[in-house]
Design an enzyme around this catalytic site. Structure first.
Site, PDB file in Angstrom:
ATOM      1  N   SER A  83      36.352  40.874  49.432  1.00  0.00           N
ATOM      2  CA  SER A  83      37.198  41.262  48.396  1.00  0.00           C
ATOM      3  C   SER A  83      37.065  42.551  48.632  1.00  0.00           C
ATOM      4  O   SER A  83      38.018  43.487  47.770  1.00  0.00           O
ATOM      5  CB  SER A  83      37.515  40.786  47.251  1.00  0.00           C
ATOM      6  OG  SER A  83      36.404  40.669  46.515  1.00  0.00           O
ATOM      7  N   LYS A 120      35.867  49.809  42.752  1.00  0.00           N
ATOM      8  CA  LYS A 120      35.820  48.846  42.597  1.00  0.00           C
ATOM      9  C   LYS A 120      36.884  48.523  41.960  1.00  0.00           C
ATOM     10  O   LYS A 120      36.159  48.948  40.495  1.00  0.00           O
ATOM     11  CB  LYS A 120      35.086  47.996  43.245  1.00  0.00           C
ATOM     12  CG  LYS A 120      36.594  46.202  43.250  1.00  0.00           C
ATOM     13  CD  LYS A 120      35.227  45.335  44.190  1.00  0.00           C
ATOM     14  CE  LYS A 120      35.861  44.201  44.590  1.00  0.00           C
ATOM     15  NZ  LYS A 120      35.165  43.329  45.026  1.00  0.00           N
ATOM     16  N   SER A 136      31.502  39.312  49.201  1.00  0.00           N
ATOM     17  CA  SER A 136      32.749  40.090  49.135  1.00  0.00           C
ATOM     18  C   SER A 136      32.164  41.372  49.052  1.00  0.00           C
ATOM     19  O   SER A 136      33.046  42.505  49.079  1.00  0.00           O
ATOM     20  CB  SER A 136      33.293  40.090  47.510  1.00  0.00           C
ATOM     21  OG  SER A 136      34.170  38.725  47.964  1.00  0.00           O
TER      22      SER A 136
END
Lengths: 485, 97, 489
Positions: free
Chosen positions: C155, C80, C179
């Site tokens: 997210s 990420k 997330s």
């Protein structure tokens, strides 16, 4: 009412930069005076993804100060974030301690600056850890400001006093004492000119000592003892003028302009920043165990006020005790003179007058003294034992200072020893009396003041090495008895 | 329920160093009013005597030895700064307060 | 015929160590897959092709030289974009960090490299990890590989979409309020949020420091165990990491779920907005756990209804603080203005997206001296109550099961205008963050839609009970086939 009838109330917030190898929350090294932005790392610059890691030695230094000032040390304290935007503040917040400082309370005792009488006491509110900001530079004529992050993250202690100070002179004396204590503890250079000790002063005035406190104003960034006193006095004048003129003091943050010798308002309470404090989530609570406190306590040196009391008990004046203890190294030197069996008062005189006078003249510190404590004690012993006269002692001391050689050696080498041999002195006196029959007759005729003349002649004859006391005694026996009329 | 005024939104924006246009002020005003209404439901919870949730204790308070670690050269330190002069970071001229 | 893309990380790394396949071949297969499907998914922000090939080659060389390779030998993975990677642009999905190349490496990147994995690139996310749909981003929206009209969740949307689309064998995500787990649920992959402090936060860009944890996103429970074993453990760079031994998580995967008491919070099943397909799938999952020898017990979480409000006060407050450093002075984008205040405002206005600004505003509001006690102070106390709720529940059960997300998914654009409804999609996940507990989402069914969407099963355990989570999750996985379904792109 006249200004001197107003009673000022003053409290100080003092920041002191700790002399650790690395910063408060990162292993980045820091020394003042290096080239800009050469002492940073990812944390110092507030790079994303970095986290604070508290410095054990900084905490230990904080414990030293807390113990020395008899503060209450808390088993658990916490860090907090204080938010404001400023170019020299890399993260947009400063890590400090707010609701839960590691130390609360405590006292600083220091000599009254006005009459060197009773010691004064200032109570402390708290001591806490925080990290320093970098430095913004504003060059005259430049259309931009510049930022150096070297200092960002340097370890600081903030020492907040109660409003116990009653004059600018007291404030300055308190600050000097705190500086002395901090230096004794060897935790900071505590140098105002170099910025390792900085001060903000809270000032208010009231009509008499029992009245409630007036509205206070905080003067920021006082970076010398001189400016500290001047700024406080200027602020007192401003507040008196304001009130006498029918106005009122509004709680404000002030700055001091030394050129105009005036304080001016930077912002009022209404404009004050909202720092949005909250507990720092990136660090656990700071735990301080009894065992840790005990181990730190065991390493504490004797503190200035304790030393002053000890010297007082030896018969030294408060003034002399203050001079000797102002620097730990000087008091250590003095203690070494005492340890070499010198009597306190004489030792004090030789150290504070003769030695310090010469060192100051040469701009040298006591650490660089060419005269050792043993030299001083030896010199005093030579005088007290009658080996050298008080007059030649100063000459001997000059030589000790210049050559860093023991007084005994110099006395022997250069022949400073007094003649205390009665036989030799008898002979000299006889010669002098024989050589001055006229004066002898006058003496016999009642002019007894001439005794001094004979003593002088004997001293001259012995090139100053005669023991003056013995000369007096022997001469008295040889001179005719004169009844004073 | 808390209603947020446009002035409050502008104040908050300055505190947070955001510059909102009028449309954003109104949008945030409405949304924040909504959200504050929702989070205001926490007032129903009895929290008397409850301590705040704070970071946990750690062995030795996670203290670090005072030993120097890696540092950046000034080139590295300044490599990402948008505006520099020599070894210094440049910002618009401002008055110290 | 089995393709290299079908192998789990456990299988692939064993094959690379044994010399049956090279890291270069595995990397090449994934790079080609990225080329083929990435235009439809948008999971990647940056593919570090050259770096990946170089690392793969060096791994192969070291094997040839007789060196013992690490546990992730040759495993192509992605991070990420919240993770700091030295020398590779890291933006946290924000314009304000565009072009920023970190001069240091985070703990995650360095531990994964140390395990001989191959990093393929950085994957998309909601800006500063704020969001549940991956739509809060200056980049094209990441699409759900199961139905590209749908969001992948957020997210960590890029992290799960890449694993589901097989453009990475595993990824790291971060989980502040769900997330990792919520998008894992929406994309039929395994996502683990470890105990707070189990994995370092050093080198992970902060959103809400007291809630953030990094964790693996993988195809199987065993792969999650494998990756956690690499990234977990105390880190001197993060003062909040726990001084607790890293257990043998792979071994724990063989322990089974028999005898474990699974807590079910029945009230939560009455939740308004809980999708019927999700309810059905969850009920079935519970039955399957019983079939495996687990017993079900009802538990109460009295402050469950207050978790979302508590969360949004705390996370926005911390975010407003953590994002104060983006000021255009030392790094990142800057809008030049003649005055300092204007420069700050213009830089942050241009650099941050709407959701980030909204949260900064809310966080600034709740931290103001005048509202601190009413909001932040109170939320910190309710957080204590929520933590106590879990402690009480875990005196009666070993794990707590729930759906991961109240809905199987939602369409791109469907919720973007209504932040509050978006916030409520975290309802099942944020409890674990508030209480600092480990939680895992595993494939647990599919919706009844014409194009079925995945539904996740969440298990939450007591502090540091990751091994127990793996035991139960691996047993469930072995007993079901959801995880073996592959999205057709």
């Amino acid at each position: 009412m006249p200004i001197q009838d107003w009673k000022p109330v003053i409290g100080l917030e003092i920041h002191c930069q700790l002399k650790t190898k690395t910063k408060m929350f990162t292993s980045c090294g820091y020394k003042a005076g290096e080239d800009p932005n050469t002492q940073t790392d990812a944390y110092t610059l507030g790079l994303p993804g970095t986290l604070p890691r508290p410095n054990q030695t900084a905490i230990e230094y904080g414990l030293r100060l807390g113990l020395a000032l008899e503060s209450e040390l808390h088993e658990e304290s916490r860090f907090a974030r204080k938010h404001y935007f400023y170019p020299d503040l890399p993260k947009g917040y400063q890590i400090t301690q707010s609701d839960h400082p590691y130390a609360t309370g405590g006292t600083v005792r220091f000599p009254d600056p006005t009459d060197h009488g009773e010691a004064l006491t200032v109570r402390l509110v708290r001591i806490h850890f925080e990290e320093d900001a970098g430095k913004n530079l504003h060059l005259v004529g430049d259309d931009v400001s510049l930022v150096d992050y070297n200092r960002a993250g340097a370890p600081l202690l903030e020492i907040v006093s109660e409003p116990d100070l009653r004059s600018a002179a007291e404030a300055s004396a308190y600050m000097r004492e705190l500086r002395t204590v901090i230096r004794y503890l060897d935790i900071s250079d505590a140098n105002m000119e170099e910025g390792t000790m900085r001060c903000d002063a809270n000032v208010s005035i009231r009509r008499d000592d029992d009245a409630p406190y007036g509205t206070r104003c905080e003067i920021k960034n006082l970076n010398s003892f001189k400016f500290l006193e001047q700024a406080i006095n200027a602020e007192i004048r401003r507040q008196v003028d304001l009130i006498e003129g029918g106005g009122e003091v509004i709680q404000s943050t002030m700055s001091y302009d030394p050129g105009r010798d005036q304080t001016k308002v930077m912002r009022t309470k209404e404009e004050a920043a909202d720092y949005r404090y909250f507990p720092e989530p990136d660090m656990p609570p700071l735990e301080i165990s009894e065992a840790w406190i005990d181990s730190v306590r065991a390493t504490l040196p004797e503190l200035p006020h304790a030393r002053r009391e000890r010297y007082g008990a030896l018969g030294l004046s408060i003034y002399d005790a203050g001079v000797l203890t102002a620097e730990g190294a000087l008091a250590d030197f003095f203690d070494a003179v005492l340890a070499a069996k010198a009597p306190a008062k004489k030792a004090c005189n030789w150290v504070t007058v003769e030695l310090l006078g010469r060192l100051n003249g040469d701009q040298r510190g006591i650490e660089d003294s060419p005269v050792s404590p043993e030299h001083v004690a030896e010199l005093i012993a030579l005088i007290d034992g009658g080996t050298i006269s008080g007059r030649s002692a100063k000459e001997v001391f000059d030589k000790v200072y210049a050559e860093s050689t023991s007084p005994q050696a110099i006395v022997e080498r250069d022949g400073y020893a007094q003649v205390s041999d009665a036989g030799a002195l008898d002979a000299a006196i006889d010669e002098v009396l024989a050589a001055h029959p006229k004066q002898l007759a006058q003496y016999a005729g009642g002019k007894v003041a001439l005794k001094g003349f004979f003593v002088g002649q004997v001293m001259k004859k012995t090139r100053g090495q005669a023991n003056p006391q013995m000369v007096q005694e022997l001469l008295a026996a040889k001179l005719p008895q004169v009844s004073e009329s | 329920m808390a209603t947020v005024t446009p002035e409050e939104i502008r104040e908050l924006a300055t505190l947070a160093r955001l510059s909102l246009d009028d449309g954003e002020v109104e949008q945030f005003r409405a949304q924040l009013t909504d959200i504050l209404g929702y989070i205001g439901t926490l007032r129903e919870v009895d929290v008397s005597g409850v301590p705040e949730f704070l970071s946990e204790r750690q062995e030795d308070s996670s203290l670090r030895e005072d030993a120097p670690g890696p540092q950046f050269s000034s080139e590295t330190a300044l490599s990402s700064a948008p505006n520099t002069r020599g070894r210094l970071v440049v910002v618009p001229k401002f008055k110290e307060d | 015929m089995s393709s290299i893309l079908d192998w789990t990380a456990l299988e692939l790394s064993a094959a690379v160590r044994a010399g049956d396949v090279t890291a270069a071949d595995a990397t090449d297969a994934y790079l080609r897959r990225i080329q083929a499907v990435e235009p439809k998914i948008n999971a990647y922000l940056r593919v570090a092709e050259d770096e990946a090939r170089a690392v793969a080659e060096s791994v192969d060389k070291r094997r040839q030289a007789g060196e013992t390779l690490g546990p992730l030998a040759g495993v192509p993975l992605a991070l990420k974009d919240i993770f700091i990677t030295e020398g590779i642009e890291t933006t946290c999905g924000s314009k304000i960090l565009e072009g920023w190349t970190p001069p240091y490496d985070g703990t995650h990147a360095s531990r994964l490299r140390g395990a001989d994995s191959v990093m393929l690139g950085k994957v998309s996310m909601d800006e500063f990890a704020m969001g549940s749909s991956n739509e809060n981003s200056p980049h094209p929206p990441v699409r759900n590989p199961w139905n590209t009209d749908f969001v992948p969740g957020g997210s960590s949307g890029g992290s799960v979409a890449a694993v589901a689309a097989r453009t990475a064998l595993c990824t790291l995500g971060t989980d502040t309020g769900g997330s990792i787990r919520q998008p894992a649920s929406l994309c039929n992959v395994v996502g683990l949020k470890p105990t707070y402090g189990r994995v370092s936060r050093h080198g992970m860009i902060a959103f809400a420091s007291s809630l953030d944890q990094a964790g693996p996103v993988t195809r199987t429970v065993r792969d999650a165990a494998l990756v956690l074993g690499v990234i977990a453990g105390q880190d001197e760079m993060d003062a909040t990491t726990l001084d607790a031994p890293v257990e043998d998580y792979l071994a724990a995967c063989d322990e089974g779920v028999a005898g474990l008491r699974i807590g079910v919070h029945r009230n939560a099943m009455e939740l308004e907005g809980l999708d019927e397909d999700v309810r059905v799938a969850f009920t079935r999952s519970l039955e399957q756990l019983e079939e495996l020898g687990a017993t079900l017990v009802d538990v109460e979480l009295p402050h469950f209804a207050h978790a979302v409000a508590t969360y949004y006060i705390l996370c926005t407050a911390e975010a407003s603080s953590n994002l104060a450093r983006y000021d255009g002075v030392r790094y990142g984008a800057r809008v030049e203005e003649p005055s300092l205040l204007k420069m700050y405002k213009a830089t942050r206005e241009a650099g941050f997206g709407a959701e980030v600004k909204r949260r900064i505003m809310l966080g600034t509001f709740v931290l103001r001296a005048s509202s601190y006690e009413e909001y932040y102070g109170r939320a910190m106390k309710v957080r204590t109550l929520i933590k106590r709720d879990y402690e009480a529940a875990f005196s009666q059960c070993d794990l707590i099961a729930s759906p991961t997300s109240p809905v199987p998914g939602f369409r791109i654009g469907e919720r973007i205008a209504d932040p509050l409804s978006m916030y409520l999609s975290d309802v099942f996940t944020i409890g674990a963050n508030l209480a600092g507990l480990p939680g895992i989402s595993i494939p647990g069914g599919f919706s009844s839609a014409a194009t079925p969407l995945p539904i996740g099963l969440q298990l939450v355990g007591p502090r540091l009970a990751e091994s127990r989570l793996f035991s139960a999750a691996a047993a469930y996985e072995a007993h079901t086939t959801w995880h073996s379904r592959v999205a057709e792109i």
